[in-house]
Design an enzyme around this catalytic site. Sequence first.
Site, PDB file in Angstrom:
ATOM      1  N   CYS A 118       0.862  -1.180   0.000  1.00  0.00           N
ATOM      2  CA  CYS A 118       0.000   0.000   0.000  1.00  0.00           C
ATOM      3  C   CYS A 118       0.905   1.239   0.000  1.00  0.00           C
ATOM      4  CB  CYS A 118      -0.926  -0.079   1.211  1.00  0.00           C
ATOM      5  SG  CYS A 118      -2.158   1.203   1.397  1.00  0.00           S
ATOM      6  N   ASP A 173      -7.918  -3.215  -8.658  1.00  0.00           N
ATOM      7  CA  ASP A 173      -7.603  -2.149  -7.705  1.00  0.00           C
ATOM      8  C   ASP A 173      -8.217  -0.853  -8.222  1.00  0.00           C
ATOM      9  OD1 ASP A 173      -6.397  -0.147  -6.140  1.00  0.00           O
ATOM     10  OD2 ASP A 173      -4.568  -1.325  -5.891  1.00  0.00           O
ATOM     11  N   HIS A 205      -7.074  -4.064  -4.446  1.00  0.00           N
ATOM     12  CA  HIS A 205      -6.080  -3.460  -3.572  1.00  0.00           C
ATOM     13  C   HIS A 205      -6.038  -4.234  -2.250  1.00  0.00           C
ATOM     14  CE1 HIS A 205      -3.441  -0.152  -2.447  1.00  0.00           C
ATOM     15  NE2 HIS A 205      -3.978  -0.232  -1.236  1.00  0.00           N
TER      16      HIS A 205
END
Length: 236
Positions: A118, A173, A205
């Site tokens: 991330c 994502d 994601h």
Amino acid sequence: MDDGLRLPTADGPMPAALAEPTATPKGAVVVIQEAFGLTPHIVSITERLAAAGWLAVAPALFHRQGSPVLAYEGDFAKIGPLFEQLTVDTINMDVDAALADVDRRGIPLERTGIVGFCMGGTVSFATATRVALGAAVTFYGGGVTQGRFGLPSLVELAPSLRAPWLGLYGDRDTGIPVADVEALRTASEAAPVDTEIVRYPEAEHGFNCDDRASYHAPSAADAWTRTLEWFDRYLQ
């Protein structure tokens, strides 16, 4: 695993998680946290790396804000204020503190890698353009075409990569479009080091985190295998 580690920085001691293999380490990997802090998932990554033979250290980049650990569900509103307090200088200071700890343990830069998830994926990429590490891996790092934390975009940074870099992204994502990932692939090809991007068609994601609803086991398993292979290839 030692979660009582404190690394010295100019802004005071920084908590960090440390995991060590039972035998002599093959090398070291710095693990950079998610946007949710030094979560149990990130701690588990250090333990998995140690099980694979690597010394692993994960610094708490939110230590100036009290090192909060946020919930994946329900705490999104708290992320913005934390992000706003991150700067290039503080990020670099904290990553360098982790690298200095690895160096004190006798592991040189060429045998040290970095992996981030991330926001940590963005940080690991940027670090690999700043420091001549042995290898770098990014899991779904954002800021691909628009910079974050005062950093240039990853596309802008890509030709300056100094470490072999592996990028792992999910096609589902919603925050990182496939077109951006492909732009990053093209930009990274200009780097003077080996680079590779792998896309997972069914992954969202956060697909690597088994504590999140977006966890996708097949993609996570393949990505982890590739990560270990990348470090084995370039850090020894």
